[in-house]
Design an enzyme around this catalytic site. Structure first.
Site, PDB file in Angstrom:
ATOM      1  N   ASP A  31      -1.323  -9.790  -5.238  1.00 40.27           N
ATOM      2  CA  ASP A  31      -2.646  -9.269  -4.931  1.00 40.27           C
ATOM      3  C   ASP A  31      -3.490  -9.461  -6.186  1.00 40.27           C
ATOM      4  O   ASP A  31      -3.424  -8.665  -7.122  1.00 40.27           O
ATOM      5  CB  ASP A  31      -2.562  -7.791  -4.544  1.00 40.27           C
ATOM      6  CG  ASP A  31      -3.921  -7.173  -4.270  1.00 40.27           C
ATOM      7  OD1 ASP A  31      -4.940  -7.904  -4.309  1.00 40.27           O
ATOM      8  OD2 ASP A  31      -3.985  -5.955  -4.024  1.00 40.27           O
TER       9      ASP A  31
ATOM     10  N   ASP B   8       0.816  -1.215   0.000  1.00 40.95           N
ATOM     11  CA  ASP B   8       0.000   0.000   0.000  1.00 40.95           C
ATOM     12  C   ASP B   8       0.849   1.265   0.000  1.00 40.95           C
ATOM     13  O   ASP B   8       0.631   2.185   0.794  1.00 40.95           O
ATOM     14  CB  ASP B   8      -0.950  -0.003   1.211  1.00 40.95           C
ATOM     15  CG  ASP B   8      -2.054   1.058   1.103  1.00 40.95           C
ATOM     16  OD1 ASP B   8      -2.315   1.526  -0.029  1.00 40.95           O
ATOM     17  OD2 ASP B   8      -2.632   1.422   2.136  1.00 40.95           O
TER      18      ASP B   8
ATOM     19  N   GLU C 285       2.118  -2.602  -5.097  1.00 42.96           N
ATOM     20  CA  GLU C 285       1.891  -1.198  -4.736  1.00 42.96           C
ATOM     21  C   GLU C 285       3.146  -0.536  -4.156  1.00 42.96           C
ATOM     22  O   GLU C 285       3.088   0.203  -3.173  1.00 42.96           O
ATOM     23  CB  GLU C 285       0.694  -1.029  -3.795  1.00 42.96           C
ATOM     24  CG  GLU C 285      -0.625  -1.089  -4.527  1.00 42.96           C
ATOM     25  CD  GLU C 285      -1.811  -0.648  -3.680  1.00 42.96           C
ATOM     26  OE1 GLU C 285      -1.719   0.390  -3.001  1.00 42.96           O
ATOM     27  OE2 GLU C 285      -2.835  -1.349  -3.701  1.00 42.96           O
TER      28      GLU C 285
END
Length: 296
Positions: free
Chosen positions: A196, A56, A86
């Site tokens: 992911d 993230d 990310e």
């Protein structure tokens, strides 16, 4: 949380971000004290360990503390392979400075992208490539690395599939690309994918997994404690007006089948990142997946 398309965001802020390379003390998180709680066994020559984690990086709040939190888990678990999603450029700069025992491969340069970290003392990089998804709307791709591990040929793959419920068709296209790449690998190569995927079970059922490919979580008995990697009930990094518990992050393996070639069989899975850092947040809004594989 699955990443939105950075278009429309304050892209300059995302690209510049905070300076993660400043020499500040690491956040003395519960991740450090976790060594006394659940320390994996020391490196085993017959085992391969990996972590797959959407870190993230697009959320720049407390990013230096959270990046140091990731490094604390790398020290704790000493994984041979790390799949990351990310990432942003400042995060990569920090990892290059702090995680010097790893070779770092990037799946992009701009915006946000994936990456791999390979433990230099255990995994030798032979070559890597980036496979584009031709119809992605979110700059997604497939990062592939050919490596040697204890004399075995491995093909490592990571990706961040298209996000959000409305992009199921594109996500399934991307899953088909990955499955094709996994099944087409030579029969003396073990293929490991982690990332992911943003997949829902109904989407996987529509595409179907090849008989040679297994979902590691399913192979290990569908243990409830490591089912949900995106869990807004337990993870407070994102403030959302709903509870969402999903198994977005997945690990797949296709074993080598040629006679005389060692097999890597999954033998353990756990979630990581469950401890809050001193800054009051978790390392990411996703839990990471830790897996180990025994060679036989």
């Amino acid at each position: 949380m699955p990443a939105p398309n950075p278009r429309g965001r304050k892209l300059r802020t995302v690209l510049q971000g905070p300076d993660l390379t400043e020499d500040k003390p690491a956040c003395s998180s519960d991740a450090n004290t976790a060594k006394t709680k659940q320390k994996p066994s020391e490196e085993d020559d017959n085992k391969l360990s990996l972590i797959s984690w959407n870190v993230d990086g697009l959320d720049t709040d407390n990013l230096p503390e959270r990046a140091r939190g990731l490094c604390s888990y790398l020290v704790l678990y000493t994984p041979d392979v790390v799949f990351l999603q990310e990432l942003i450029p400042p995060y990569v700069q920090y990892l290059r400075k702090r995680a010097v025992s790893y070779t770092l491969i990037e799946g992009g340069e701009d915006g946000y992208f994936t990456g791999m970290m390979l433990k230099k003392s255990r995994v030798k990089l032979l070559e890597s490539q980036i496979v584009t998804y031709p119809t992605t709307k979110m700059m997604r791709n497939l990062l592939i690395a050919q490596v040697k591990f204890k004399g075995q040929d491995l093909c490592l793959m990571t990706s961040h599939f298209e996000s959000c419920k409305g992009y199921a068709e594109e996500r399934m296209k991307q899953l088909r690309v990955v499955m094709q790449r996994m099944t087409e690998a030579p029969d003396d190569v073990t293929v490991l994918f982690g990332g992911d995927t943003n997949l829902r079970d109904t989407e996987v059922a529509k595409v179907g997994l090849p008989s040679s490919v297994c979902d590691v979580w399913e192979r290990l008995g569908k243990q409830e404690h490591c089912r949900y990697t995106w869990d807004t009930k337990a993870n407070s990094n994102k403030t959302v007006p709903y509870i969402s518990r999903c198994r977005f992050d997945r690990v797949y393996v296709r074993l080598a089948t040629r006679e005389g070639v060692p097999h890597l069989a999954p033998d353990h899975m756990a979630l990581v990142g469950l401890e809050k850092l001193d800054c009051g947040r978790y390392t990411s809004d996703h839990w990471g997946i830790y897996c180990s594989f025994s060679a036989g």
